[in-house]
Design an enzyme around this catalytic site. Structure first.
Site, PDB file in Angstrom:
ATOM      1  CB  CYS A  43      -0.923   0.010   1.220  1.00 22.73           C
ATOM      2  SG  CYS A  43      -1.864   1.549   1.383  1.00 22.73           S
ATOM      3  CG  HIS A 163      -7.479   7.854   0.022  1.00 26.10           C
ATOM      4  ND1 HIS A 163      -7.806   6.513   0.007  1.00 26.10           N
ATOM      5  CD2 HIS A 163      -7.778   8.331  -1.225  1.00 26.10           C
ATOM      6  CE1 HIS A 163      -8.274   6.191  -1.184  1.00 26.10           C
ATOM      7  NE2 HIS A 163      -8.272   7.277  -1.958  1.00 26.10           N
ATOM      8  CG  HIS A 237     -24.778  33.044   6.280  1.00 29.56           C
ATOM      9  ND1 HIS A 237     -25.545  32.354   5.369  1.00 29.56           N
ATOM     10  CD2 HIS A 237     -23.997  33.889   5.547  1.00 29.56           C
ATOM     11  CE1 HIS A 237     -25.271  32.767   4.152  1.00 29.56           C
ATOM     12  NE2 HIS A 237     -24.334  33.694   4.231  1.00 29.56           N
TER      13      HIS A 237
END
Length: 330
Positions: A43, A163, A237
């Site tokens: 990997c 990931h 917001h």
């Protein structure tokens, strides 16, 4: 009887067509994921294999070892090198494929998932998202940045090590531009932000809420495109993810981890995608856009009707999806 619901953010119609005798638990992932070791020699994202990745762009280190790494995507869809050039030939138009494509390696542990990370690891992941998001927009060629995660084969992942990805494009995607225009029109007519108004409506109704914290609201949308489709909205917001405070990062990490745990436990680790939808940092103070995260478990397939109409069919009412996920013990 089925009904059609209009999603106020996406402006997409969804056919709510619940099946008789069908239960949300029926969407549980039928097969177990193969066992994997904590570290895999082959990997490229595992510790000790750092030379198998392209150039490192950023890392967070803990106790002498990395906990988060950001690297160039080895198979980048856009090139960091080159100039942004537009070509026009009659009605044909093209833009040079310049931009950024980065991989955020969330943990050194191969056989885990984002839902199972320690909360501090999720916080570090989100802080990395923010830093790379801001850095990407410093490139003058970049018009739009998207941060997303693919988990599982149906979601489009090819490497199972946890990931996420960042892609910065030299154009603004039409789908995002349409949502901005819709938000502007809503603000022009009402004087308010559509997402702020949705937060108020969902809190008032309560039936679709999964969790509420000091800074965030997690819920199944009124016109969810598919079963268990989840939105996490900031209550304050803000048009751009770049504007998130550290207190909000900590809160956001808890909300995201909880949402992922609910689908991990309740649906037995289904494939899923999530994406952060956000305006540019320079637009952070506009009054009509509002950044958020969209999480979509891949428990159904897109078929001919969806492709042909742009409409979706949801076989589980959002209220039932929410009730099921709220019942999951995490």
């Amino acid at each position: 009887m089925s009904e059609l619901r209009l999603n106020p953010v996406t402006r997409e119609w969804v056919i709510m067509a619940p099946r008789n005798g069908f239960h949300p638990a029926d969407f549980r992932r039928p097969e177990a994921r193969p066992n994997a070791p904590a570290r895999l020699d082959t990997c490229p994202f595992c510790p000790g294999n750092e030379l198998k990745t392209s150039g490192e762009l950023y890392r967070i280190a803990r106790a002498g070892a990395w906990s988060v790494r950001v690297v160039e995507n080895k198979y980048a869809v856009l090139s960091r090198a080159g100039e942004k050039k537009t070509s026009v030939r009659g009605i044909m138009r093209s833009v040079a494929g310049t931009g950024l494509h980065e991989v955020i390696i969330e943990t050194p542990i191969h056989n885990t998932g984002t839902a199972l990370l320690d909360i501090k690891e999720v916080e570090d992941m989100l802080r990395t998202y923010k830093l790379r998001f801001i850095e990407a927009y410093k490139d003058e060629r970049v018009e739009h940045v998207i941060i997303f995660k693919n988990h599982g084969e149906k979601a489009g992942t090819s490497i199972t090590h946890p990931h996420s990805q960042l892609i910065a494009t030299p154009v603004v995607p039409v789908r995002y531009r349409d949502r901005v225009l819709s938000a502007m029109n809503y603000h022009d007519y009402t004087g308010t932000c559509v997402i702020c108004d949705i937060v108020g409506m969902e809190k008032a109704e309560g039936a679709r809420i999964l969790a509420e914290s000091e800074h965030f609201l997690s819920f199944i949308p009124y016109a969810a495109l598919s079963p268990f489709h989840t939105w996490i909205f900031p209550k304050r917001h803000g048009a751009s993810f770049s504007d998130i405070t550290d207190a909000e990062v900590i809160d956001f990490a808890a909300e995201l981890k909880a949402a992922l745990q609910r689908i991990f436990v309740g649906l037995e680790d289904p494939d899923y995608n999530y994406v952060i939808r956000s305006s540019r940092p320079v637009d952070a103070t506009n009054r009509y856009c509002h950044w958020y995260l969209s999480l979509v478990p891949r428990v159904t397939e897109t078929a001919g009707f969806e492709l042909g109409t742009g409409m979706f069919i949801n076989t589980v009412l959002p209220e039932e999806s929410a009730a099921f996920l709220r019942s999951v013990r995490i």
